[in-house]
Design an enzyme around this catalytic site. Structure first.
Site, PDB file in Angstrom:
ATOM      1  NE  ARG A  97      10.081  52.011  44.499  1.00  0.00           N
ATOM      2  CZ  ARG A  97      10.155  52.396  43.208  1.00  0.00           C
ATOM      3  NH1 ARG A  97       9.805  53.591  42.845  1.00  0.00           N
ATOM      4  NH2 ARG A  97      10.576  51.551  42.308  1.00  0.00           N
ATOM      5  NE  ARG A 136      12.626  49.790  32.860  1.00  0.00           N
ATOM      6  CZ  ARG A 136      12.030  49.944  34.037  1.00  0.00           C
ATOM      7  NH1 ARG A 136      10.842  50.527  34.128  1.00  0.00           N
ATOM      8  NH2 ARG A 136      12.608  49.487  35.129  1.00  0.00           N
ATOM      9  NE  ARG A 181      14.303  47.671  40.022  1.00  0.00           N
ATOM     10  CZ  ARG A 181      14.341  47.766  38.690  1.00  0.00           C
ATOM     11  NH1 ARG A 181      15.282  47.124  38.017  1.00  0.00           N
ATOM     12  NH2 ARG A 181      13.445  48.460  38.057  1.00  0.00           N
TER      13      ARG A 181
HETATM   14  P1  ADP Z   1       7.510  51.020  35.599  1.00  0.00           P
HETATM   15  O1  ADP Z   1       7.593  52.508  35.461  1.00  0.00           O
HETATM   16  O2  ADP Z   1       6.307  50.565  36.364  1.00  0.00           O
HETATM   17  O3  ADP Z   1       8.772  50.424  36.130  1.00  0.00           O
HETATM   18  P2  ADP Z   1       7.592  51.002  32.650  1.00  0.00           P
HETATM   19  O4  ADP Z   1       6.490  51.913  32.274  1.00  0.00           O
HETATM   20  O5  ADP Z   1       8.979  51.487  32.531  1.00  0.00           O
HETATM   21  O6  ADP Z   1       7.319  50.424  34.140  1.00  0.00           O
HETATM   22  O7  ADP Z   1       7.408  49.656  31.809  1.00  0.00           O
HETATM   23  C1  ADP Z   1       8.347  48.601  31.889  1.00  0.00           C
HETATM   24  C2  ADP Z   1       8.612  48.051  30.487  1.00  0.00           C
HETATM   25  O8  ADP Z   1       7.440  47.346  30.023  1.00  0.00           O
HETATM   26  C3  ADP Z   1       8.895  49.102  29.425  1.00  0.00           C
HETATM   27  O9  ADP Z   1       9.845  48.550  28.527  1.00  0.00           O
HETATM   28  C4  ADP Z   1       7.543  49.324  28.734  1.00  0.00           C
HETATM   29  O10 ADP Z   1       7.702  49.698  27.369  1.00  0.00           O
HETATM   30  C5  ADP Z   1       6.900  47.953  28.858  1.00  0.00           C
HETATM   31  N1  ADP Z   1       5.436  47.990  29.075  1.00  0.00           N
HETATM   32  C6  ADP Z   1       4.724  48.929  29.750  1.00  0.00           C
HETATM   33  N2  ADP Z   1       3.411  48.606  29.777  1.00  0.00           N
HETATM   34  C7  ADP Z   1       3.294  47.401  29.126  1.00  0.00           C
HETATM   35  C8  ADP Z   1       2.191  46.536  28.804  1.00  0.00           C
HETATM   36  N3  ADP Z   1       0.946  46.823  29.187  1.00  0.00           N
HETATM   37  N4  ADP Z   1       2.457  45.410  28.116  1.00  0.00           N
HETATM   38  C9  ADP Z   1       3.728  45.106  27.729  1.00  0.00           C
HETATM   39  N5  ADP Z   1       4.803  45.881  28.011  1.00  0.00           N
HETATM   40  C10 ADP Z   1       4.597  47.017  28.680  1.00  0.00           C
HETATM   41  P1  ADP Z   2      10.917  50.935  38.746  1.00  0.00           P
HETATM   42  O1  ADP Z   2      11.025  50.868  37.281  1.00  0.00           O
HETATM   43  O2  ADP Z   2      11.479  49.800  39.496  1.00  0.00           O
HETATM   44  O3  ADP Z   2       9.560  51.288  39.228  1.00  0.00           O
HETATM   45  P2  ADP Z   2      12.139  53.479  39.538  1.00  0.00           P
HETATM   46  O4  ADP Z   2      12.750  54.209  38.426  1.00  0.00           O
HETATM   47  O5  ADP Z   2      10.856  53.954  40.089  1.00  0.00           O
HETATM   48  O6  ADP Z   2      12.044  51.967  39.100  1.00  0.00           O
HETATM   49  O7  ADP Z   2      13.166  53.367  40.746  1.00  0.00           O
HETATM   50  C1  ADP Z   2      14.504  52.936  40.559  1.00  0.00           C
HETATM   51  C2  ADP Z   2      15.197  52.842  41.909  1.00  0.00           C
HETATM   52  O8  ADP Z   2      15.219  54.144  42.532  1.00  0.00           O
HETATM   53  C3  ADP Z   2      14.503  51.943  42.931  1.00  0.00           C
HETATM   54  O9  ADP Z   2      14.888  50.586  42.810  1.00  0.00           O
HETATM   55  C4  ADP Z   2      14.996  52.563  44.247  1.00  0.00           C
HETATM   56  O10 ADP Z   2      16.331  52.196  44.529  1.00  0.00           O
HETATM   57  C5  ADP Z   2      14.987  54.050  43.925  1.00  0.00           C
HETATM   58  N1  ADP Z   2      13.690  54.698  44.238  1.00  0.00           N
HETATM   59  C6  ADP Z   2      12.808  55.263  43.360  1.00  0.00           C
HETATM   60  N2  ADP Z   2      11.746  55.761  43.995  1.00  0.00           N
HETATM   61  C7  ADP Z   2      11.941  55.509  45.314  1.00  0.00           C
HETATM   62  C8  ADP Z   2      11.174  55.746  46.489  1.00  0.00           C
HETATM   63  N3  ADP Z   2       9.982  56.371  46.442  1.00  0.00           N
HETATM   64  N4  ADP Z   2      11.698  55.326  47.673  1.00  0.00           N
HETATM   65  C9  ADP Z   2      12.883  54.706  47.759  1.00  0.00           C
HETATM   66  N5  ADP Z   2      13.644  54.433  46.689  1.00  0.00           N
HETATM   67  C10 ADP Z   2      13.185  54.824  45.468  1.00  0.00           C
END
Ligand code: ADP
Ligand code: ADP
Ligand code: ZN
Length: 227
Positions: A97, A136, A181
């Site tokens: 990141r 989510r 974020r």
């Molecule tokens: P990330 O890991 O990038 O933070 P997630 O995979 O957790 O994202 O997805 C964020 C939310 O959006 C979840 O509630 C998921 O079910 C939903 N989501 C994921 N892909 C899509 C899509 N293509 N269209 C609509 N909603 C989605």
């Molecule tokens: P998102 O759905 O926003 O992609 P993640 O589950 O990947 O969320 O991350 C949640 C939180 O954990 C981030 O907002 C950050 O505080 C921390 N985090 C996760 N991955 C990293 C990373 N590679 N470097 C720094 N902080 C991280």
């Protein structure tokens, strides 16, 4: 097969803002290709829940929607990558990141003669990301991800995959934290797009469509990148 002819485990990176769908797609890739999803967010939440030293240091930072220190995250990822299941190949979800983390990953992979097959950027606009995050929730038992509107379980409140009713919402999935974020993403993570473009491993996909369309686009890229 001797070591020289053995195929190296694949390393795929999913880039994209919070809520882009990285976790959702990573789980589908796990099933389709037998790869292992490595989510630093999940690893950090586990460290917080277990009250490890790293978890104690990370908790407030995560709640504020800021990035945890490179040192903590790289240590957590290094330990996880050393586990034997990662020999199946990995999908990095939420790591790197920062450019410091990307450099550390390059160094870590070089130690074992590995490289990055592809860094795939999921392109979504900021408004979609906020809508996705605000709806989510996740199964607390098997980790399957859901959405109030876009991916609701067949039976409300019950996990399609494992039947659990233990659904969880993340403390940091609130409007205020999402704004921080997003700032962290644009300032610290978006520069990785240029970083991987310069290394000729960047692929981009339109992640504004539905989950299955994106999964098909992604599978085609992964097939090509790991052939
Ligand atoms: P990330 O890991 O990038 O933070 P997630 O995979 O957790 O994202 O997805 C964020 C939310 O959006 C979840 O509630 C998921 O079910 C939903 N989501 C994921 N892909 C899509 C899509 N293509 N269209 C609509 N909603 C989605
Ligand atoms: P998102 O759905 O926003 O992609 P993640 O589950 O990947 O969320 O991350 C949640 C939180 O954990 C981030 O907002 C950050 O505080 C921390 N985090 C996760 N991955 C990293 C990373 N590679 N470097 C720094 N902080 C991280
Ligand atoms: Zn479940």
């Amino acid at each position: 097969m001797d070591a020289a002819t053995m195929t190296k485990p694949a390393v795929l990176i999913l880039l994209g803002p919070p809520g882009a769908g990285k976790g959702t797609q990573a789980r589908m890739l796990e099933e389709k290709f037998g790869l292992v999803q490595l989510s630093t967010g999940d690893l950090l939440r586990a460290a917080v829940a277990a009250s490890t030293e790293a978890g104690k240091a990370a908790k407030a930072v995560m709640e504020a929607g800021k990035l945890v220190s490179d040192e903590i995250v790289v240590n957590i990822l290094r330990d996880r990558l050393a586990q034997p299941d990662c020999a199946r190949g990995v999908i990095l979800d939420g790591f790197p990141r920062t450019t410091v983390q990307a450099g550390a990953l390059d160094a870590l992979l070089a130690e074992s003669g590995q490289g990055i097959n592809a860094a795939i950027n999921l392109e979504v606009d900021d408004a979609a990301m906020v809508t996705r995050i605000s709806g989510r929730f996740t199964c607390g038992d098997c980790g399957e991800g859901y959405h109030d509107t876009f991916k609701a379980p067949v039976v409300a409140g019950t996990c399609d995959k494992c039947g659990s009713t233990n659904m969880k919402r993340r403390a940091d999935d609130n409007a205020e934290t999402v704004a921080s974020r997003l700032v962290a993403y644009h300032e610290q993570t978006a520069p990785l797009i240029a970083y991987y473009k310069a290394r000729d491993v960047l692929k981009s996909i339109d992640a504004m469509g539905d989950i299955d369309t994106i999964a098909a686009d992604l599978a085609a890229i992964v097939k090509q990148a790991t052939a």
